[in-house]
Scaffold this motif. Structure first.
Motif, PDB file in Angstrom:
ATOM      1  N   LYS A  55       0.837  -1.211   0.000  1.00 33.66           N
ATOM      2  CA  LYS A  55       0.000   0.000   0.000  1.00 33.66           C
ATOM      3  C   LYS A  55       0.867   1.255   0.000  1.00 33.66           C
ATOM      4  CE  LYS A  55      -3.524   0.260   2.693  1.00 33.66           C
ATOM      5  NZ  LYS A  55      -4.294   0.231   3.955  1.00 33.66           N
ATOM      6  N   LYS A  59       1.086   4.254  -2.760  1.00 29.71           N
ATOM      7  CA  LYS A  59       0.951   5.668  -2.388  1.00 29.71           C
ATOM      8  C   LYS A  59       2.066   6.494  -2.994  1.00 29.71           C
ATOM      9  CE  LYS A  59       0.564   8.689   1.653  1.00 29.71           C
ATOM     10  NZ  LYS A  59       0.571   8.745   3.154  1.00 29.71           N
ATOM     11  N   LEU A  67      -1.016  -2.464  -5.396  1.00 26.46           N
ATOM     12  CA  LEU A  67      -2.271  -2.836  -4.727  1.00 26.46           C
ATOM     13  C   LEU A  67      -2.677  -4.255  -5.115  1.00 26.46           C
ATOM     14  CD1 LEU A  67      -4.422   0.412  -4.980  1.00 26.46           C
ATOM     15  CD2 LEU A  67      -3.347  -0.551  -2.934  1.00 26.46           C
ATOM     16  N   ASP A  85      -9.764  -3.949   1.909  1.00 26.73           N
ATOM     17  CA  ASP A  85      -8.984  -2.720   1.900  1.00 26.73           C
ATOM     18  C   ASP A  85      -8.232  -2.545   0.580  1.00 26.73           C
ATOM     19  OD1 ASP A  85      -7.724  -0.401   2.707  1.00 26.73           O
ATOM     20  OD2 ASP A  85      -6.199  -1.423   3.899  1.00 26.73           O
ATOM     21  N   CYS A  86      -7.384  -3.508   0.232  1.00 27.67           N
ATOM     22  CA  CYS A  86      -6.577  -3.406  -0.986  1.00 27.67           C
ATOM     23  C   CYS A  86      -7.447  -3.454  -2.240  1.00 27.67           C
ATOM     24  CB  CYS A  86      -5.540  -4.528  -1.046  1.00 27.67           C
ATOM     25  SG  CYS A  86      -4.177  -4.337   0.108  1.00 27.67           S
ATOM     26  N   LEU A  89      -9.409  -0.161  -2.793  1.00 27.92           N
ATOM     27  CA  LEU A  89      -8.487   0.872  -3.287  1.00 27.92           C
ATOM     28  C   LEU A  89      -8.129   0.618  -4.747  1.00 27.92           C
ATOM     29  CD1 LEU A  89      -6.041   1.273  -0.257  1.00 27.92           C
ATOM     30  CD2 LEU A  89      -7.659   2.987  -1.105  1.00 27.92           C
ATOM     31  N   GLN A  92     -10.717   1.680  -7.253  1.00 33.16           N
ATOM     32  CA  GLN A  92     -10.810   3.132  -7.380  1.00 33.16           C
ATOM     33  C   GLN A  92      -9.552   3.758  -7.967  1.00 33.16           C
ATOM     34  OE1 GLN A  92     -11.748   4.528  -3.434  1.00 33.16           O
ATOM     35  NE2 GLN A  92     -13.445   3.107  -3.215  1.00 33.16           N
TER      36      GLN A  92
END
Length: 204
Positions: A55, A59, A67, A85-86, A89, A92
């Motif tokens: 992650k 970023k 990811l 979570d992953c 993300l 998106q």
């Protein structure tokens, strides 16, 4: 005696310098090269840390690959929270669709009919379902059915199969309502598979 003390001090100084250098290198890897730490921690069976560094690498770079790596590690561990979570993300991420094209080529070469987008949606929706967020799971599953398509092994089928096995009539009926709205607009290519799924998992 003095010679011994000098030798001991030299050894201790060297050891202290080595410890400081190791700490510095470790910190540098953690904060400057998280992608390296992502792989090192996975190889060391430190999967929680591997997902965290994946992650962080995303970023820093914005590359969907990291990811996807984190998602694969979480799937390997059946860690639903990190899958959610992953995966969420990743869905998106700005470069997700472009990354899907690359992965779809690989899947096609392996003879796998499922698209990578359907795979990710399937993992996320089933994770959300396992975590108790059933309505959101249904929304995620249908989010990949854009353009009135119903491809084989899609996320909706994955979620419907799980809900059916769990005898979760509420979720099955929620999916049925959405499928009823989708049915009239489907192409002739997708209808046979749709009707097979509907007959076996909705009416079956």
């Amino acid at each position: 005696m003095r010679v011994d003390k000098v030798i001991i001090r030299a050894v201790l100084s060297t050891l202290a310098a080595a410890v400081v250098l190791f700490a510095f290198v470790t910190l540098a890897l953690c904060f400057i090269f998280p992608s390296t730490m992502m792989e090192l921690t996975f190889r060391a069976d430190m999967n929680d840390a591997s997902v965290k560094y994946a992650k962080r690498a995303y970023k820093y770079t914005g590359e969907s690959y990291y990811l996807a790596y984190g998602l694969d590690v979480a799937v390997w561990d059946k860690d639903y929270e990190r899958i959610d979570d992953c995966g969420s993300l990743l869905l998106q991420a700005e470069g997700f669709l472009g990354y899907c094209e690359k992965r779809n080529e690989q899947l096609s070469q392996q003879g796998i009919s499922m698209t990578y987008e359907q795979y990710v949606c399937g993992q996320v929706c089933t994770a959300k379902y396992a975590l108790g967020d059933k309505s959101e799971a249904v929304e995620v599953a249908f989010s990949a059915l854009t353009g009135n398509i119903f491809p084989e092994n899609n996320a909706v089928v994955a979620l419907l199969s799980i809900a059916k096995r769990a005898e979760d009539d509420e979720t099955v009926n929620s999916i049925k309502t959405k499928l009823d709205g989708l049915s009239p607009a489907l192409s002739e290519t997708d209808k046979p598979y749709f009707e097979e799924i509907y007959a076996n998992l909705i009416n079956g």
